[in-house]
Design a protein around this motif. Structure first.
Motif, PDB file in Angstrom:
ATOM      1  N   THR A  67      12.454  18.642 145.084  1.00 52.24           N
ATOM      2  CA  THR A  67      11.572  19.876 144.296  1.00 52.24           C
ATOM      3  C   THR A  67      10.887  20.531 145.434  1.00 52.24           C
ATOM      4  O   THR A  67      10.355  19.930 146.315  1.00 52.24           O
ATOM      5  CB  THR A  67      10.747  19.485 143.288  1.00 52.24           C
ATOM      6  N   ASP A 126       9.603  25.542 142.274  1.00 53.11           N
ATOM      7  CA  ASP A 126       8.312  24.870 141.645  1.00 53.11           C
ATOM      8  C   ASP A 126       8.096  25.696 140.500  1.00 53.11           C
ATOM      9  O   ASP A 126       7.075  26.542 140.430  1.00 53.11           O
ATOM     10  CB  ASP A 126       7.175  24.795 142.598  1.00 53.11           C
ATOM     11  N   SER A 168      11.833  23.042 136.252  1.00 49.02           N
ATOM     12  CA  SER A 168      12.079  21.931 136.702  1.00 49.02           C
ATOM     13  C   SER A 168      12.269  21.013 135.681  1.00 49.02           C
ATOM     14  O   SER A 168      12.889  19.994 135.517  1.00 49.02           O
ATOM     15  CB  SER A 168      10.704  21.726 137.611  1.00 49.02           C
ATOM     16  N   VAL A 195      15.223  18.116 135.113  1.00 54.49           N
ATOM     17  CA  VAL A 195      14.625  16.555 135.312  1.00 54.49           C
ATOM     18  C   VAL A 195      15.254  15.963 133.786  1.00 54.49           C
ATOM     19  O   VAL A 195      15.686  14.839 134.032  1.00 54.49           O
ATOM     20  CB  VAL A 195      13.098  16.443 135.650  1.00 54.49           C
ATOM     21  N   THR A 242      13.008  11.987 142.236  1.00 46.12           N
ATOM     22  CA  THR A 242      12.683  13.373 142.587  1.00 46.12           C
ATOM     23  C   THR A 242      11.619  13.152 143.899  1.00 46.12           C
ATOM     24  O   THR A 242      11.220  12.234 144.062  1.00 46.12           O
ATOM     25  CB  THR A 242      11.796  14.177 141.506  1.00 46.12           C
ATOM     26  N   VAL A 259       4.256  15.870 143.100  1.00 47.12           N
ATOM     27  CA  VAL A 259       3.575  14.922 142.625  1.00 47.12           C
ATOM     28  C   VAL A 259       2.218  14.769 142.613  1.00 47.12           C
ATOM     29  O   VAL A 259       1.518  14.018 142.158  1.00 47.12           O
ATOM     30  CB  VAL A 259       4.332  13.393 142.542  1.00 47.12           C
ATOM     31  N   ASP A 286       2.499  21.640 141.686  1.00 41.60           N
ATOM     32  CA  ASP A 286       3.035  20.487 141.824  1.00 41.60           C
ATOM     33  C   ASP A 286       3.243  19.671 140.129  1.00 41.60           C
ATOM     34  O   ASP A 286       2.364  19.483 139.534  1.00 41.60           O
ATOM     35  CB  ASP A 286       1.930  19.176 142.318  1.00 41.60           C
ATOM     36  N   LEU A 318       5.194  17.612 138.526  1.00 45.93           N
ATOM     37  CA  LEU A 318       6.027  16.412 138.098  1.00 45.93           C
ATOM     38  C   LEU A 318       4.932  15.696 137.029  1.00 45.93           C
ATOM     39  O   LEU A 318       5.436  15.324 135.925  1.00 45.93           O
ATOM     40  CB  LEU A 318       6.400  15.329 139.117  1.00 45.93           C
ATOM     41  N   TYR A 341       6.466  14.863 133.270  1.00 46.72           N
ATOM     42  CA  TYR A 341       6.523  13.405 132.646  1.00 46.72           C
ATOM     43  C   TYR A 341       5.633  13.458 131.372  1.00 46.72           C
ATOM     44  O   TYR A 341       6.355  12.820 130.484  1.00 46.72           O
ATOM     45  CB  TYR A 341       5.746  12.292 133.540  1.00 46.72           C
ATOM     46  N   ASN A 389       0.032   6.537 139.301  1.00 49.15           N
ATOM     47  CA  ASN A 389       0.419   7.932 139.856  1.00 49.15           C
ATOM     48  C   ASN A 389      -0.560   7.555 141.314  1.00 49.15           C
ATOM     49  O   ASN A 389      -0.611   8.965 141.862  1.00 49.15           O
ATOM     50  CB  ASN A 389       0.210   8.864 138.898  1.00 49.15           C
ATOM     51  N   GLY A 435       9.019   9.470 141.250  1.00 48.22           N
ATOM     52  CA  GLY A 435       8.533  10.668 141.564  1.00 48.22           C
ATOM     53  C   GLY A 435       8.082  10.373 143.026  1.00 48.22           C
ATOM     54  O   GLY A 435       6.739   9.978 143.465  1.00 48.22           O
TER      55      GLY A 435
END
Ligand SMILES: Nc1nc2c(c(=O)[nH]1)N[C@H]1C(S)=C(S)[C@@H](COP(=O)(O)OP(=O)(O)OC[C@H]3O[C@@H](n4cnc5c(N)ncnc54)[C@H](O)[C@@H]3O)O[C@H]1N2
Ligand code: MOO
Ligand SMILES: [Mg+2]
Length: 414
Positions: free
Chosen positions: A189, A232, A237, A241, A253, A257, A263, A265, A269, A279, A301
């Motif tokens: 990404t 992005d 995305s 995903v 990916t 993150v 960002d 991701l 999720y 994370n 991620g």
């Protein structure tokens, strides 16, 4: 307001990841295709190795007791009654001072219990003499001395390397039961990303993480599906995903993150209803590495920064995929080595430094920031410096994880 994440120790993160692994099914492959797969059945000796008493030398098979008393002054004579090479079986049964001329690998004739090497004889027409006595079983490879019949030589869960291929072949495994490969997807990404064949334009860079991870997987013998590049954009995305997660056991990916405005991701999720295992990891590089699980599928991620991405794969993705395949040795092999240059930076978190290890000394492989790519290319190992330390000096013993080594370690030793 920026999100504040709570870092967890690396060992805890690794444990959380592998705890989620579900065991894949097994399949049967031809022996020639078994290299680098995870063995899914024990290798049991169907027969002894060697399967018969055999000669380890080119020479003469004799009955040892008839050599007693031999010396330089009292050479003892043996008559040659037969001649066999490997693959042949002598019909003769020896008695007295009879011998069979025998080559390496040939079975000992009946009654023979020792082998005289050519170099230990003086030969004439139809006979030879020796100048030393031979003991029973001298120069004999005994049936079963290598492997006994019925022995489990290699347990299920081992990686099939060339030595294991040799053993499988020895016991006639024309096909081998191995773990199926996980279906792994890679999605890179980042709006800034160009494909490798595209020319550079202002603000853009080529995608190096995608090809790198495909190669890290290939090193494990695991193929992958590539989902290319995604810009992005949350909705776009998310769609990729979601589809990729449905089509794979494990989606890797890269990028997106951290806590940046683009960002996405973390939001993806959340939208997927994924269980985020963590994370933030107390490590550098790769502190923002995020691992989630949705519908039993892994979502790795990895950070967009190349060195962080590389490290995240080796520390988290690799053991998870190995565990799915039922492997016993999940971790990078660990050793201690002598630091070959000072490393003065503080290590608030556990630091993984791409490094060159020569079997004794280890030194950082050049420019070592999280966004570095050249040091990944130059390194063959990772120096591990514990969090909360600083000021490592040339000559200090440090922990090292070895990269690209076939045989892993069963324990996480750090
Ligand atoms: N305010 C904060 N900023 C940042 C933090 C933080 O905690 N607070 N963490 C920093 C750390 S540490 C890292 S590591 C990076 C991680 O960023 P992301 O994982 O979100 O990755 P991106 O932002 O998408 O990209 C980072 C960097 O990597 C380059 N990149 C991305 N994809 C690729 C690729 N496929 N091939 C090559 N290079 C790639 C990208 O262009 C960026 O330069 O965040 C820090 N920021
Ligand atoms: O996650 Mo970043 O790579 O720690 O520098
Ligand atoms: Mg970012």
């Amino acid at each position: 307001m920026v999100e504040h994440r709570k870092p967890i120790p690396v060992s805890e993160a690794v444990q959380k990841v592998i705890d989620q692994a579900h065991l894949l099914e097994t399949e049967t492959v031809p022996l020639e295709q078994s290299y680098n797969r995870i063995l899914a059945e024990p290798i049991v000796a169907g027969h002894p190795v060697p399967p018969f008493d055999r000669s380890p030398y080119d020479g003469f098979a004799i009955i040892s007791k008839h050599s007693s008393g031999a010396s330089g002054d009292n050479r003892i004579r043996f008559d040659i009654v037969d001649h066999i090479g490997a693959g042949a079986v002598s019909e003769k049964t020896l008695s007295g001072n009879q011998s069979v001329r025998i080559m390496t690998g040939a079975p000992l004739p009946e009654n023979a219990d020792a082998v005289v090497m050519f170099e230990q004889t003086v030969e004439s027409d139809g006979f030879f003499t020796i100048r030393k006595p031979f003991k029973p079983l001298e120069n004999v490879s005994l049936q079963g001395e290598d492997v006994e019949q019925g022995e489990t030589v290699i347990e299920s869960g081992n990686l099939i390397h060339p030595g294991i291929v040799a053993l499988l072949a020895t016991f006639g495994y024309a096909t081998v039961r191995v773990a199926k490969h996980p279906v792994v997807g890679i999605l890179s990404t980042g709006t800034e990303l160009l494909d490798v064949s595209e020319p550079l334009v202002p603000g853009k860079i080529r995608n190096s993480n995608g090809p790198m991870i495909a190669a890290q997987l290939a090193r494990m013998g695991i193929p992958c599906k590539t989902y290319g590049l995604s810009v992005d954009n949350l909705d776009e995305s998310f769609d990729i995903v979601k589809r990729a997660a449905e089509e794979t056991d494990c989606l890797i990916t890269t990028g997106g993150v951290s806590v940046g405005d683009f960002d996405f991701l973390p939001a993806i999720y959340e939208r997927l209803g994924a269980n985020v295992l963590f994370n933030k990891v107390a490590m550098r590089p790769g502190s923002v590495t995020t691992v989630a699980v949705a519908d039993g599928k892994y979502l790795f991620g990895l950070s967009g920064n190349p060195s962080a991405c590389f490290t995240g794969f080796e520390l988290f993705v690799r053991p998870a995929l190995l565990k799915m395949m039922g492997a016993e040795k999940l971790y990078l092999p660990h050793t201690k080595a002598i630091l070959f240059e000072d490393f003065d930076k503080a290590n608030p978190f556990t630091r993984f430094i791409r490094a060159v290890y020569d079997g004794h000394n280890v030194k950082p492989a050049g420019f070592n920031k999280s966004n570095a790519v050249a040091s990944i290319a130059k390194g063959n190992s990772l120096i591990v410096l514990p969090g909360g330390t600083r000021g490592f000096k040339k000559g200090d013993a440090v922990d090292v994880l070895l990269l690209g080594v076939e045989e892993g370690s069963a324990e996480w030793e750090l």
